[in-house]
Design a protein around this motif. Structure first.
Motif, PDB file in Angstrom:
ATOM      1  N   THR A   1       2.379   2.219   6.802  1.00 35.28           N
ATOM      2  CA  THR A   1       1.006   1.810   7.085  1.00 35.28           C
ATOM      3  C   THR A   1       0.850   0.298   6.972  1.00 35.28           C
ATOM      4  O   THR A   1      -0.089  -0.268   7.532  1.00 35.28           O
ATOM      5  CB  THR A   1       0.010   2.503   6.153  1.00 35.28           C
ATOM      6  OG1 THR A   1       0.340   2.196   4.786  1.00 35.28           O
ATOM      7  CG2 THR A   1       0.061   4.011   6.340  1.00 35.28           C
TER       8      THR A   1
ATOM      9  N   VAL B   1      -0.956  15.651   4.976  1.00 37.44           N
ATOM     10  CA  VAL B   1      -1.087  14.727   6.099  1.00 37.44           C
ATOM     11  C   VAL B   1      -1.290  15.535   7.384  1.00 37.44           C
ATOM     12  O   VAL B   1      -0.446  16.383   7.702  1.00 37.44           O
ATOM     13  CB  VAL B   1       0.150  13.827   6.235  1.00 37.44           C
ATOM     14  CG1 VAL B   1       0.002  12.900   7.438  1.00 37.44           C
ATOM     15  CG2 VAL B   1       0.362  13.016   4.964  1.00 37.44           C
TER      16      VAL B   1
ATOM     17  N   ALA C   1       6.634   9.054   0.909  1.00 40.04           N
ATOM     18  CA  ALA C   1       6.434   7.676   0.466  1.00 40.04           C
ATOM     19  C   ALA C   1       6.964   6.685   1.500  1.00 40.04           C
ATOM     20  O   ALA C   1       6.361   5.618   1.719  1.00 40.04           O
ATOM     21  CB  ALA C   1       7.116   7.455  -0.882  1.00 40.04           C
TER      22      ALA C   1
ATOM     23  N   ALA D   1       4.370   6.542   4.105  1.00 45.50           N
ATOM     24  CA  ALA D   1       3.211   5.794   3.624  1.00 45.50           C
ATOM     25  C   ALA D   1       3.456   4.293   3.725  1.00 45.50           C
ATOM     26  O   ALA D   1       2.544   3.526   4.069  1.00 45.50           O
ATOM     27  CB  ALA D   1       2.903   6.184   2.183  1.00 45.50           C
TER      28      ALA D   1
ATOM     29  N   THR E   1       0.823  -1.198   0.000  1.00 43.26           N
ATOM     30  CA  THR E   1       0.000   0.000   0.000  1.00 43.26           C
ATOM     31  C   THR E   1       0.866   1.261   0.000  1.00 43.26           C
ATOM     32  O   THR E   1       1.979   1.276   0.507  1.00 43.26           O
ATOM     33  CB  THR E   1      -0.903   0.025   1.251  1.00 43.26           C
ATOM     34  OG1 THR E   1      -1.717   1.203   1.196  1.00 43.26           O
ATOM     35  CG2 THR E   1      -0.093   0.050   2.527  1.00 43.26           C
ATOM     36  N   THR E   2       0.318   2.291  -0.615  1.00 41.49           N
ATOM     37  CA  THR E   2       0.999   3.579  -0.580  1.00 41.49           C
ATOM     38  C   THR E   2       0.115   4.622   0.092  1.00 41.49           C
ATOM     39  O   THR E   2       0.343   5.802  -0.047  1.00 41.49           O
ATOM     40  CB  THR E   2       1.351   4.040  -2.002  1.00 41.49           C
ATOM     41  OG1 THR E   2       0.146   4.089  -2.795  1.00 41.49           O
ATOM     42  CG2 THR E   2       2.350   3.101  -2.645  1.00 41.49           C
ATOM     43  N   ARG E   3      -0.908   4.143   0.810  1.00 39.78           N
ATOM     44  CA  ARG E   3      -1.823   5.070   1.480  1.00 39.78           C
ATOM     45  C   ARG E   3      -1.135   5.723   2.665  1.00 39.78           C
ATOM     46  O   ARG E   3      -0.539   5.048   3.512  1.00 39.78           O
ATOM     47  CB  ARG E   3      -3.067   4.311   1.941  1.00 39.78           C
ATOM     48  CG  ARG E   3      -4.152   5.218   2.519  1.00 39.78           C
ATOM     49  CD  ARG E   3      -5.492   4.503   2.512  1.00 39.78           C
ATOM     50  NE  ARG E   3      -5.445   3.274   3.296  1.00 39.78           N
ATOM     51  CZ  ARG E   3      -5.799   3.209   4.584  1.00 39.78           C
ATOM     52  NH1 ARG E   3      -6.171   4.302   5.227  1.00 39.78           N
ATOM     53  NH2 ARG E   3      -5.765   2.055   5.224  1.00 39.78           N
ATOM     54  N   LEU E   4      -1.225   7.028   2.725  1.00 35.43           N
ATOM     55  CA  LEU E   4      -0.611   7.762   3.815  1.00 35.43           C
ATOM     56  C   LEU E   4      -1.382   7.527   5.104  1.00 35.43           C
ATOM     57  O   LEU E   4      -2.587   7.229   5.081  1.00 35.43           O
ATOM     58  CB  LEU E   4      -0.575   9.250   3.489  1.00 35.43           C
ATOM     59  CG  LEU E   4       0.462   9.659   2.442  1.00 35.43           C
ATOM     60  CD1 LEU E   4       0.111  10.999   1.827  1.00 35.43           C
ATOM     61  CD2 LEU E   4       1.857   9.699   3.061  1.00 35.43           C
TER      62      LEU E   4
END
Length: 224
Positions: free
Chosen positions: A217, A106, A211, A214, A2-5
């Motif tokens: 997560t 963020v 990144a 991120a 995942t690259t979700r912050l």
């Protein structure tokens, strides 16, 4: 991957964002010495990351004949004097990562056991609005290593703590952040974090990006 912050990033201040521990240690040695006592480097290391009012009891045990509020005020004033004289000693990469996360929208909170006036002195040195919430030692009942400071920060931001990433440099701070349920990044400064309950250890902040944050997560389940 995942690259979700994360929902928010929560930052310790002293030792993590700014390398002010030498300022605190000098202030502590001066304070104890003014009452005829001796304060060693090892003594100072034992208090890194601790709440100021909790630390005040230790200074009283070392012969400082003042009430806790006066001890906190004198130490803070001396550190602020050093900040004014020598400037804010940012840890490498700290301001850059703050700015990158801000540009990525963020939400961020400062979670420090320094008092509010001290935090404000440091915040004024940041050329952009870095923090959406501020938790200080004089705004909580339970200092680090209790999880209250980080839980309060998440509540002020309106996010779930388990969706947050916290950055800390001391065993006491790491214990607080980890106990709250946040993904906890240990960034060692003057103390080893090898035995601290950090989710992950970074050797430093220099060169780190949004990144990289991120990617943390993916570690949420491991930190729960």
């Amino acid at each position: 991957m995942t690259t979700r912050l994360p929902a928010a990033v929560l930052w310790d201040m002293d030792g993590t964002l700014v390398d002010t521990e030498p300022y605190w240690m000098a202030a502590e040695e001066e304070l104890v010495g003014s009452f005829g006592g001796t304060w060693t480097h090892d003594d100072a290391l034992q208090l890194v990351g601790s709440g100021l009012w909790e630390s005040a009891a230790v200074f009283q045990q070392h012969g400082v004949d003042l009430d806790a509020d006066t001890i906190v005020a004198r130490l803070t004033e001396r550190v602020q004097q050093q900040l004014n004289e020598f400037g804010v000693p940012w840890r490498p990469g700290a301001r850059e990562l703050l700015e990158a996360l801000r540009e990525a929208s963020v939400p961020m909170a400062l979670v420090t056991m320094s008092i509010r006036s001290m935090a404000d002195d440091v915040i004024r040195q940041i050329p952009f609005a870095a923090f959406d919430a501020i938790v200080t030692g004089d705004s909580v009942e339970n200092a680090k290593p209790h999880p209250e400071p980080y839980l309060l920060a998440a509540a002020l931001l309106g996010v779930d703590i388990v969706d947050c990433v916290a950055f800390e440099d001391s065993p006491t701070g790491v214990a607080s952040a980890a106990a709250s349920g946040a993904v906890t990044v240990g960034v060692p400064n003057i103390l080893s974090l090898d035995d601290a309950p950090a989710t992950v250890l970074w050797s430093g902040l220099e060169g780190r990006s949004a990144a990289d944050v991120a990617a943390l997560t993916d570690l949420r389940k491991a930190s729960a």
